[in-house]
Design an enzyme around this catalytic site. Structure first.
Site, PDB file in Angstrom:
ATOM      1  N   ARG A 132      29.030  24.421  26.597  1.00 46.11           N
ATOM      2  CA  ARG A 132      27.596  24.577  27.405  1.00 46.11           C
ATOM      3  C   ARG A 132      26.884  23.210  27.260  1.00 46.11           C
ATOM      4  O   ARG A 132      26.085  22.754  28.205  1.00 46.11           O
ATOM      5  CB  ARG A 132      26.549  25.634  26.883  1.00 46.11           C
ATOM      6  CG  ARG A 132      25.292  25.728  27.487  1.00 46.11           C
ATOM      7  CD  ARG A 132      24.687  27.112  27.257  1.00 46.11           C
ATOM      8  NE  ARG A 132      25.342  27.931  27.894  1.00 46.11           N
ATOM      9  CZ  ARG A 132      25.407  29.422  27.587  1.00 46.11           C
ATOM     10  NH1 ARG A 132      24.670  29.500  26.207  1.00 46.11           N
ATOM     11  NH2 ARG A 132      26.050  30.188  28.025  1.00 46.11           N
ATOM     12  N   TYR A 133      26.488  22.813  25.982  1.00 46.57           N
ATOM     13  CA  TYR A 133      26.000  21.367  25.607  1.00 46.57           C
ATOM     14  C   TYR A 133      26.861  20.595  25.822  1.00 46.57           C
ATOM     15  O   TYR A 133      27.901  20.499  25.503  1.00 46.57           O
ATOM     16  CB  TYR A 133      25.195  21.615  24.398  1.00 46.57           C
ATOM     17  CG  TYR A 133      24.002  22.592  24.215  1.00 46.57           C
ATOM     18  CD1 TYR A 133      22.917  22.414  24.727  1.00 46.57           C
ATOM     19  CD2 TYR A 133      24.508  23.963  23.767  1.00 46.57           C
ATOM     20  CE1 TYR A 133      21.997  23.415  24.659  1.00 46.57           C
ATOM     21  CE2 TYR A 133      23.555  24.603  23.497  1.00 46.57           C
ATOM     22  CZ  TYR A 133      22.217  24.586  24.260  1.00 46.57           C
ATOM     23  OH  TYR A 133      21.364  25.436  24.158  1.00 46.57           O
ATOM     24  N   CYS A 145      33.697  41.684  12.401  1.00 45.91           N
ATOM     25  CA  CYS A 145      32.618  41.263  11.580  1.00 45.91           C
ATOM     26  C   CYS A 145      32.616  42.297  10.158  1.00 45.91           C
ATOM     27  O   CYS A 145      33.139  43.318  10.504  1.00 45.91           O
ATOM     28  CB  CYS A 145      31.454  41.362  12.153  1.00 45.91           C
ATOM     29  SG  CYS A 145      31.293  40.178  13.460  1.00 45.91           S
ATOM     30  N   CYS A 149      26.080  44.151  13.803  1.00 41.28           N
ATOM     31  CA  CYS A 149      24.613  44.393  13.832  1.00 41.28           C
ATOM     32  C   CYS A 149      24.461  44.778  15.238  1.00 41.28           C
ATOM     33  O   CYS A 149      24.893  44.816  16.124  1.00 41.28           O
ATOM     34  CB  CYS A 149      24.371  42.845  13.973  1.00 41.28           C
ATOM     35  SG  CYS A 149      24.979  42.031  12.424  1.00 41.28           S
ATOM     36  N   CYS A 152      23.442  42.655  18.148  1.00 40.71           N
ATOM     37  CA  CYS A 152      24.436  41.455  18.499  1.00 40.71           C
ATOM     38  C   CYS A 152      24.541  41.141  19.767  1.00 40.71           C
ATOM     39  O   CYS A 152      24.568  42.340  20.661  1.00 40.71           O
ATOM     40  CB  CYS A 152      25.728  41.854  17.734  1.00 40.71           C
ATOM     41  SG  CYS A 152      26.967  40.486  18.236  1.00 40.71           S
ATOM     42  N   ASP A 313      18.218  38.848  22.296  1.00 37.49           N
ATOM     43  CA  ASP A 313      18.579  38.463  23.547  1.00 37.49           C
ATOM     44  C   ASP A 313      18.687  39.863  24.234  1.00 37.49           C
ATOM     45  O   ASP A 313      18.463  40.945  23.796  1.00 37.49           O
ATOM     46  CB  ASP A 313      20.167  37.972  23.354  1.00 37.49           C
ATOM     47  CG  ASP A 313      20.254  36.625  22.711  1.00 37.49           C
ATOM     48  OD1 ASP A 313      19.307  35.866  23.209  1.00 37.49           O
ATOM     49  OD2 ASP A 313      21.078  36.418  21.935  1.00 37.49           O
ATOM     50  N   ASP A 350      17.171  32.346  24.013  1.00 40.51           N
ATOM     51  CA  ASP A 350      18.442  31.952  24.339  1.00 40.51           C
ATOM     52  C   ASP A 350      18.298  32.497  25.812  1.00 40.51           C
ATOM     53  O   ASP A 350      18.761  33.698  26.014  1.00 40.51           O
ATOM     54  CB  ASP A 350      19.529  32.165  23.568  1.00 40.51           C
ATOM     55  CG  ASP A 350      20.734  31.501  23.877  1.00 40.51           C
ATOM     56  OD1 ASP A 350      20.961  30.715  24.754  1.00 40.51           O
ATOM     57  OD2 ASP A 350      21.686  31.560  22.910  1.00 40.51           O
TER      58      ASP A 350
HETATM   59  C1  LIG Z   1      23.621  27.829  19.844  1.00 39.42           C
HETATM   60  C2  LIG Z   1      24.642  27.194  20.945  1.00 39.42           C
HETATM   61  C3  LIG Z   1      25.150  25.954  20.360  1.00 39.42           C
HETATM   62  C4  LIG Z   1      24.602  25.029  19.158  1.00 39.42           C
HETATM   63  O1  LIG Z   1      23.304  24.768  19.406  1.00 39.42           O
HETATM   64  P1  LIG Z   1      22.374  23.874  18.386  1.00 39.42           P
HETATM   65  O2  LIG Z   1      21.020  23.892  19.157  1.00 39.42           O
HETATM   66  O3  LIG Z   1      23.164  22.718  18.367  1.00 39.42           O
HETATM   67  O4  LIG Z   1      22.511  24.575  17.181  1.00 39.42           O
HETATM   68  C5  LIG Z   1      26.214  25.251  21.235  1.00 39.42           C
HETATM   69  N1  LIG Z   1      26.669  25.973  22.175  1.00 39.42           N
HETATM   70  C6  LIG Z   1      26.344  27.421  22.576  1.00 39.42           C
HETATM   71  C7  LIG Z   1      26.986  27.792  23.669  1.00 39.42           C
HETATM   72  C8  LIG Z   1      25.123  28.015  21.984  1.00 39.42           C
HETATM   73  O5  LIG Z   1      24.939  28.925  22.190  1.00 39.42           O
HETATM   74  S1  SF4 Z   2      25.321  39.210  15.088  1.00 36.51           S
HETATM   75 FE1  SF4 Z   2      27.345  39.795  15.956  1.00 36.51          FE
HETATM   76  S2  SF4 Z   2      28.691  38.320  15.554  1.00 36.51           S
HETATM   77 FE2  SF4 Z   2      27.265  37.975  13.967  1.00 36.51          FE
HETATM   78  S3  SF4 Z   2      27.812  39.114  12.264  1.00 36.51           S
HETATM   79 FE3  SF4 Z   2      26.429  40.487  13.598  1.00 36.51          FE
HETATM   80  S4  SF4 Z   2      27.903  41.639  14.809  1.00 36.51           S
HETATM   81 FE4  SF4 Z   2      29.111  40.011  14.036  1.00 36.51          FE
END
Ligand SMILES: *Cc1c(COP(=O)(O)O)cnc(C)c1O
Ligand code: SF4
Length: 388
Positions: A132-133, A145, A149, A152, A313, A350
């Protein structure tokens, strides 16, 4: 009784209390020093995945049991015996329990929730990669896992069968990174990459380290809080060979900072691995300033740097955890100036639709023009600064 929010003060008091749930040890016929208990594979294999077993470890009423059964139709449940051992067996509002035990609330999917709220599929050029970035990409290497969670973001995909990537999938993902020179930072994620055994994980890390333009390898794992036994000398000796490695973990509540978890964090940092923490702001778990402060100060004492605090989220069935956005901003406002700057994480949303992480936070600008900026400090006092 299911956990309904109680009086705030009572809640804070209950949340701060750390307990050892001895029923777990007798149920599994172990002690905290048994070799089985300290073996991460034993912990993983004995994860609690159904209401019947759980009801022998903590007090569940019939409403809670039926809530667990209902939500299991949609989402998996699993938690390590270790995580169950730090639950308060008699408190439905125990923050450890709320994070790991399903409830009927998960059935209530809201119109603005989605299976893939971050639209990760759209940014996936090949299977298991999210790019994405510009300069960094996520590599999903596991679907399992230590615990699932309840909040999650990848909840709908968790626990899918297939413990590891096929060598074909792995070659494709590594191939994409190798052919994309702008990627200098790879986030190894999942699921939890540390649920792979050392040899498997090493093949992933070694594959990435062999790519010249990959400068940083980061691992996202909840092992330090959900399965601290996973942080073994052998794992760390392996990771050290591939520096620079960074790890980000997830602690959401100070009760997770047990002796075992603190030792795991210390061992990681002693291996020269910078350790960050990403928390999720969760209603009834950590959405008050005192709990958050105890968590953050506990983390920095353990040499863990708070990195992000996520607004929950818009994933399906997590509505009961979501706070008003203003609640997180207010917590950050109250902590800023009150505790060390490096103890304060960046609060982010996010954003749905794949826009990435957007920082939000208190605003300190009272006014700004060509002549001066007027600022409010953490105490609310005004100060001005002259423009050049
Ligand atoms: C969070 C995330 C990152 C990392 O982002 P940072 O701000 O550098 O920690 C990279 N790619 C995706 C898709 C993400 O969700
Ligand atoms: S947030 Fe989701 S991916 Fe992360 S440890 Fe918990 S269940 Fe696993």
């Amino acid at each position: 009784m299911a956990c309904f929010r109680r009086d705030d003060e009572m809640l804070t008091e209950a949340r701060m209390k750390m307990s050892i749930n001895t029923r777990v040890f007798s149920y599994f016929n172990v002690t905290p020093d048994s070799p089985e208990w300290l073996d991460w594979k034993w912990q993983f294999k004995h994860r609690i995945t159904d209401a019947d077993t759980l009801s022998r470890l903590v007090a569940l009423d019939s409403g809670e049991i039926s809530g667990i059964r209902q939500s299991l139709d949609n989402f998996k449940m699993a938690l390590t015996p270790y995580f169950a051992s730090i639950m308060d067996p008699g408190d439905a509002c125990c923050p450890i329990r709320m994070q790991s035990v399903p409830s009927a609330y998960e059935m209530g999917v809201l119109p603005w929730e989605a299976k893939d709220p971050l639209d990760e599929e759209h940014d996936s050029p090949v299977e298991n990669i999210i790019h994405r970035y510009p300069d960094r990409a996520v590599f999903l290497v596991a679907r399992q896992c230590a615990m699932y969670c309840r909040h999650c973001v990848r909840k709908a995909h968790m626990g899918e069968e297939g413990f590891a990537l096929s060598s074909d999938d792995m070659a494709k993902a590594i191939g994409y990174i190798a052919n994309t020179p702008q990627i200098r930072d790879v986030l190894v994620s999942g699921g939890d990459p540390l649920m792979l055994d050392d040899a498997h994980l090493e093949s992933v890390i070694a594959g990435l380290r062999a790519i010249e333009h990959v400068e940083i390898i980061r691992i996202g794992t909840r092992a330090p809080s959900a399965l601290p036994m996973r942080i073994t000398p052998a794992l760390l000796a392996m990771l050290k060979k591939y520096h620079p490695i960074w790890i980000n973990t997830q602690f959401n509540h100070p009760a997770e900072l047990t002796r075992e978890a603190l030792q795991a964090c210390a061992d990681i940092v002693d291996a020269g691995i910078p350790l960050g923490n990403q928390s999720v702001l969760l209603k009834g778990v950590n959405d008050d300033t005192e709990t958050m402060k105890a968590l953050l100060l506990g983390l920095v004492k353990a040499r863990v740097r708070p990195y992000y605090l996520y607004q929950c989220d818009l994933c399906e069935g997590a509505g009961h955890f979501r706070t008003k956005v203003e609640a997180g901003i207010e917590i950050i406002r109250q902590l800023t100036g009150a505790i060390s700057g490096f103890a304060i994480p960046k609060l982010v949303i996010d954003v749905p639709g794949g826009g990435g992480k957007v920082p939000i936070g208190p605003d300190y600008i009272e006014s700004i023009d060509d002549e001066k900026i007027v600022l409010r400090n953490y105490q609310g006092k005004q100060y001005s600064y002259h423009q050049p």
